[in-house]
Scaffold this motif. Structure first.
Motif, PDB file in Angstrom:
ATOM      1  N   SER A 113     -92.404 -60.543  41.296  1.00 33.12           N
ATOM      2  CA  SER A 113     -92.985 -61.346  42.662  1.00 33.12           C
ATOM      3  C   SER A 113     -93.544 -62.544  42.234  1.00 33.12           C
ATOM      4  CB  SER A 113     -93.910 -60.165  43.220  1.00 33.12           C
ATOM      5  OG  SER A 113     -94.888 -60.140  41.822  1.00 33.12           O
ATOM      6  N   LYS A 114     -93.928 -62.632  41.458  1.00 30.30           N
ATOM      7  CA  LYS A 114     -94.687 -63.986  40.859  1.00 30.30           C
ATOM      8  C   LYS A 114     -94.059 -64.896  40.893  1.00 30.30           C
ATOM      9  CE  LYS A 114     -98.026 -66.015  39.035  1.00 30.30           C
ATOM     10  NZ  LYS A 114     -99.485 -65.800  37.573  1.00 30.30           N
ATOM     11  N   LEU A 116     -90.923 -65.334  42.349  1.00 33.06           N
ATOM     12  CA  LEU A 116     -90.162 -65.203  43.845  1.00 33.06           C
ATOM     13  C   LEU A 116     -91.266 -66.638  44.556  1.00 33.06           C
ATOM     14  CD1 LEU A 116     -88.762 -62.329  44.559  1.00 33.06           C
ATOM     15  CD2 LEU A 116     -87.485 -64.349  44.464  1.00 33.06           C
ATOM     16  N   HIS A 117     -92.386 -65.897  44.763  1.00 30.16           N
ATOM     17  CA  HIS A 117     -93.742 -66.548  44.706  1.00 30.16           C
ATOM     18  C   HIS A 117     -93.663 -68.173  44.941  1.00 30.16           C
ATOM     19  CE1 HIS A 117     -97.830 -67.165  46.313  1.00 30.16           C
ATOM     20  NE2 HIS A 117     -97.055 -67.121  47.174  1.00 30.16           N
ATOM     21  N   GLU A 118     -93.940 -68.151  43.544  1.00 30.35           N
ATOM     22  CA  GLU A 118     -93.367 -69.416  42.911  1.00 30.35           C
ATOM     23  C   GLU A 118     -92.252 -70.277  43.826  1.00 30.35           C
ATOM     24  OE1 GLU A 118     -95.184 -70.041  38.487  1.00 30.35           O
ATOM     25  OE2 GLU A 118     -92.792 -70.453  38.828  1.00 30.35           O
ATOM     26  N   ARG A 126    -100.413 -65.966  52.023  1.00 27.78           N
ATOM     27  CA  ARG A 126    -100.067 -65.373  51.223  1.00 27.78           C
ATOM     28  C   ARG A 126     -99.334 -64.222  51.881  1.00 27.78           C
ATOM     29  NH1 ARG A 126    -105.704 -63.774  48.237  1.00 27.78           N
ATOM     30  NH2 ARG A 126    -105.879 -65.564  46.796  1.00 27.78           N
ATOM     31  N   ALA A 129     -96.171 -65.180  52.546  1.00 25.67           N
ATOM     32  CA  ALA A 129     -95.178 -65.277  51.577  1.00 25.67           C
ATOM     33  C   ALA A 129     -94.251 -63.893  51.152  1.00 25.67           C
ATOM     34  CB  ALA A 129     -95.687 -65.751  49.874  1.00 25.67           C
ATOM     35  N   ALA A 130     -95.492 -63.050  51.165  1.00 23.13           N
ATOM     36  CA  ALA A 130     -95.033 -61.537  51.451  1.00 23.13           C
ATOM     37  C   ALA A 130     -93.783 -61.338  51.830  1.00 23.13           C
ATOM     38  CB  ALA A 130     -96.509 -60.446  51.623  1.00 23.13           C
ATOM     39  N   ILE A 133     -91.055 -63.118  50.833  1.00 20.57           N
ATOM     40  CA  ILE A 133     -90.401 -62.410  49.962  1.00 20.57           C
ATOM     41  C   ILE A 133     -89.494 -61.209  50.020  1.00 20.57           C
ATOM     42  CG2 ILE A 133     -90.453 -61.711  47.707  1.00 20.57           C
ATOM     43  CD1 ILE A 133     -92.899 -63.398  46.798  1.00 20.57           C
ATOM     44  N   PRO A 146     -89.829 -52.762  46.392  1.00 27.66           N
ATOM     45  CA  PRO A 146     -91.061 -52.946  45.946  1.00 27.66           C
ATOM     46  C   PRO A 146     -91.054 -52.248  44.399  1.00 27.66           C
ATOM     47  CG  PRO A 146     -90.562 -51.355  47.772  1.00 27.66           C
ATOM     48  CD  PRO A 146     -89.582 -51.577  47.552  1.00 27.66           C
ATOM     49  N   LEU A 149     -90.784 -55.698  42.512  1.00 29.02           N
ATOM     50  CA  LEU A 149     -90.690 -56.615  42.743  1.00 29.02           C
ATOM     51  C   LEU A 149     -91.484 -56.334  41.480  1.00 29.02           C
ATOM     52  CD1 LEU A 149     -91.633 -57.630  46.053  1.00 29.02           C
ATOM     53  CD2 LEU A 149     -91.204 -58.791  45.206  1.00 29.02           C
TER      54      LEU A 149
END
Lengths: 537, 321
Positions: A113-114, A116-118, A126, A129-130, A133, A146, A149
């Protein structure tokens, strides 16, 4: 009018790109054009400069290597040779990159998850982003979002990780996707899935794709245009179908003739047929399982689930299956690196566990192993001569120095290496030369049964072809029996009379190689056959 | 960021390492402690009657004999060993010869001071060692890459006590910034802590440097570069974070080395910790106190390494599964 304009929009235009290490030029002027929605292939062997070209376009060259000339125009904007902030920003926004080894390409200590967020554009909120993703993971066909991630890369399979890497590459809505050997590290059927995914994304998102690969089969199936690269130059370019049907450059012809599916088969040695009555290796109801500690506590992983197999003298059997099918475990049990939980292994009619010391010693000599990775299977401190001397002296006590030396020369001749290579160390050899040393080391014990675990999968096509020819010749000359493990059915077809398909520790199909490949009866074999790249060749 | 992004999985609390792993480590630790005290116990016998060590050289023979009987040294050795292990298990050690009471509280009382010194030394050493290692792996200027590491290695090759005396000479005697010896509180802590730190800066620096160079070669760094991350985030999240695991293990080992160094450092600076206590106990031939000191130091070593194992599992998710 506008429709035509968008269709011919050029995403990437590379002109006369030159790359060098200090003062040594490596890539000497390369021209590549990638239109939106099209897939362009860059094919060549290791050392041809194809990966450096791709990295240079993406601005990811290692520090010592620099662009020394030419222009790169990305989505209509020419990039400066020196990476300033604007160039980098433009690149990051326009290019998505997919690398060869999916799992090492992800940060091992960061959750998916992190990571991908980057990859999303800087300053994505936020909530946004969620949502984005989840959308990206859906786009690359990941169903259990889930769980994915929440996972660390080592908890996912290679295929799944490659989907994550592709999702990351798509995170900033790129116009160009650079895929550098995106499937080389993956199983054949997973390979096909990942390439299908790239194709569908290209169509849906109108991406330009630059597909870098050594595998001419993949290039044939998946690209509209191709550039053939050799020694830092593009030697031939054009529509893929034309180039592969009527190659003009000698190098292209050489590449094509080295693809395993085009290798001319040598007839199996005549002796093999008559000797085929004597069983050399018999496996009866082999079972082996490992206990694996995972998130859900200890689970039992069954590697071999009752395998029966007979290998006759002089026979060459191909053992085919994907990672986790149990083929390596089977090979390790046959050479005695591992024990079966139950079942029996008979070599020359003798059960392994009931051998006397002397029989055991003889069996150790008779059965030799050729490893997959020629880089890690040779001791880096030993010269070629020392590597070969060890088994010679061990198996023939009391050989004189001169005799040992003579035999080393003979072995080098046999694997077609120059005799003065005896003083070289592995670091001074190429991959193909190392594999020849590995083969010579196996031959030094004068084996009758050779087990080869993916012996050519780490090599370039032309080298692969030469090693396969060598193996075929040695089999005829020395009356060797082969147990040949491979994921590549074309390679198996070239070398093996019979094939055994392994899945989840069970044999799902076996028979003459040609019959099985032509009329696979098991649906799993069918998917394996369908997944062989190069169908359009 | 994590709160929104964390997927809607039930977030149960999980220890970073399994209880089984922790238990196994603790058991190995207990074996180590047992080994240490057993070694000390038998070392005392290898020189003959331990009672001889406890009395002045000119003591009359009947005095030696009396002491031998009182302390039970006339019993067979296996029996003495069992009695000894019994005292360890119950915590009822024979009285200290110098203090005339149970030596355990005396030793435990000194632990906080040692802990303060050790932790400060470890902190300074890890930070400085990390910084020097980071420079030597990534700095553009060749001076910054080679200079600090060279100086650190030079310090490593000089014995701890000598550096301690040198520091006292310069910063306490000549400059008068810190108390020379028998200091208390923060000012008194500085010089001994720096002395300790100097001993293990080079090891940390070298390991961290190698780990960083490894990570910089890793393929996932290229992926991170392709994302266009700002430099400081790339370095923090992808490079340094991945180099911590290996380095932490060395910190654990070095922490043990430091316990040994602390014995010397504490007596050079007169720091009232367990190290100074054990040196005094040896000098006073206070045999029960020596054993208790060894016990406390060994237990401390085991606990520190247990802590490091848990920390390593925290920064290195692959160790967890």
């Amino acid at each position: 009018m506008t429709v035509v304009a968008t269709r011919t929009e050029t995403v990437l235009d590379v002109r006369d790109l030159r790359i060098g290490l200090a003062d040594t030029p490596i890539v000497h002027g390369v021209d590549i054009r990638v239109p939106a929605g099209k897939s362009v292939g860059l094919v060549g062997e290791s050392g041809s400069g194809k990966t450096l070209t791709a990295l240079a376009i993406a601005g990811l060259l290692p520090p010592a290597i620099t662009i020394t000339g030419g222009t790169v125009t990305l989505a209509g904007k020419q990039l400066s040779a020196v990476a300033d902030r604007h160039t980098t920003e433009h690149r990051v926004a326009t290019i998505g990159v997919v690398f060869q080894n999916p799992t090492p390409s992800l940060n091992p200590r960061m959750r998916i998850s992190k990571q991908l967020h980057e990859a999303l554009p800087q300053g994505t909120g936020r909530r946004e982003a969620a949502a984005r993703i989840a959308e990206l993971l859906g786009l690359v066909g990941i169903t259990d979002i889930p769980k994915t991630l929440h996972a660390f890369p080592h908890e996912l399979s290679g295929g799944l990780n490659q989907r994550v890497v592709i999702a990351m590459a798509l995170a900033r809505d790129p116009k160009l996707l650079i895929a550098d050997e995106p499937t080389t590290a993956l199983d054949v059927s997973v390979q096909a899935q990942v390439l299908d995914l790239v194709d569908s994304l290209r169509e849906r998102l109108g991406l330009g794709v630059l597909l870098v690969s050594h595998d001419i089969g993949i290039i044939a199936d998946r690209t509209d245009e191709v550039h053939v690269m050799s020694e830092g130059r593009i030697v031939e370019s054009g529509p893929t179908a034309d180039v592969l049907r009527a190659p003009r450059h000698a190098y292209t012809r050489q590449l094509l003739s080295a693809t395993p599916s085009r290798l001319a088969r040598v007839a199996p040695p005549a002796k093999a047929a008559e000797a085929a009555q004597t069983p050399q290796l018999t496996l009866r109801d082999l079972r082996r399982s490992f206990s694996v500690r995972g998130r859900e506590g200890r689970t039992k992983h069954v590697a071999l689930d009752g395998v029966d197999l007979t290998l006759h003298r002089g026979q060459a059997i191909g053992l085919v299956g994907e990672s986790g099918s149990g083929k390596t475990t089977l090979a390790r049990i046959v050479v005695g690196l591992e024990r079966a939980d139950s079942g029996e292994v008979r070599h020359d009619g003798l059960e392994l566990s009931k051998q006397t010391r002397e029989q055991r010693r003889q069996w150790r000599r008779d059965v030799q192993y050729i490893f997959q990775d020629p880089y890690s299977s040779l001791d880096p401190r030993l010269s070629v001569a020392q590597t070969l001397r060890e088994p010679l002296e061990l198996n023939h006590r009391g050989l004189s120095r001169a005799e040992v030396s003579r035999r080393i020369d003979a072995l080098l001749d046999e694997v077609e290496l120059p005799r003065d290579f005896r003083h070289r160390h592995p670091s001074e050899l190429s991959g193909g030369q190392r594999q020849r040393v590995g083969i010579a080391r196996a031959l030094a014990s004068e084996p009758t049964l050779v087990i080869a675990d993916e012996p050519v999968s780490a090599l370039d096509l032309s080298v692969q072809a030469r090693i396969l020819r060598l193996l075929a010749r040695l089999r005829a000359e020395r009356d060797l029996t082969y147990l040949f493990i491979s994921h590549d059915l074309a390679v198996v077809r070239y070398l093996c009379d019979d094939v055994v398909v392994l899945r989840d520790g069970r044999i799902v199909e076996q028979g003459r190689t040609d019959d099985v490949l032509r009329n696979p009866r098991d649906p799993y074999t069918q998917t394996l056959v369908d997944a062989i790249p190069g169908g359009s060749l | 960021m994590a709160s929104v992004l964390s997927p809607p999985l039930p977030r149960t609390f999980r220890l970073p390492v399994s209880g089984r792993y922790l238990g196994g480590r603790l058991l190995t630790g207990l074996v180590a402690v047992w080994g240490a005290i057993t070694l000390v116990f038998f070392a005392l016998y290898s020189t003959g009657n331990p009672a001889l060590l406890l009395v002045p050289p000119d003591a009359p023979p009947d005095e030696v004999e009396r002491l031998t009987r009182v302390l039970g040294f006339d019993r067979p050795i296996p029996e003495q060993y069992v009695t000894f292990l019994g005292t360890v298990l119950t915590g009822r050690f024979p009285d200290s010869i110098r203090y005339g009471e149970n030596p355990l509280p005396i030793a435990l009382e000194k632990v906080p001071a040692s802990l303060a010194l050790g932790a400060t030394g470890l902190l300074i050493g890890t930070l400085l060692g990390g910084l020097i290692g980071y420079w030597s792996a990534t700095a553009r200027s060749s001076w910054l890459r080679r200079g600090p590491l060279g100086v650190a290695v030079a310090f490593e090759s000089v014995p701890t006590f000598f550096i301690g005396i040198l520091l006292v000479l310069v910063f306490a005697v000549n400059l008068g910034w810190f108390p020379a010896t028998n200091g208390r509180g923060l000012p008194g802590l500085v010089l001994p802590a720096v002395t300790l730190a100097l001993a293990f800066i080079p090891a940390i620096a070298r390991v961290f440097r190698t780990a960083l160079l490894d990570v910089l070669q890793a393929e996932h760094i290229r992926t991170a570069r392709a994302k266009g991350l700002p430099h400081h985030l790339l370095v923090r999240r992808h490079v340094v974070a991945n180099a911590l695991g290996t380095t932490l293990n060395v910190v654990g080992i070095q922490a043990g080395v430091m316990l040994g160094g602390a014995v010397v450092t504490e007596s050079v600076f007169g720091w009232p910790g367990i190290g100074q206590l054990s040196i005094n106990a040896v000098q006073n031939r206070d045999y029960p106190l020596v054993i208790v000191c060894v016990l406390v130091i060994a237990a401390g070593f085991v606990l520190i390494n247990l802590l490091v194992d848990v920390l390593a599992a925290l920064v290195e998710p692959r160790l967890r599964s």
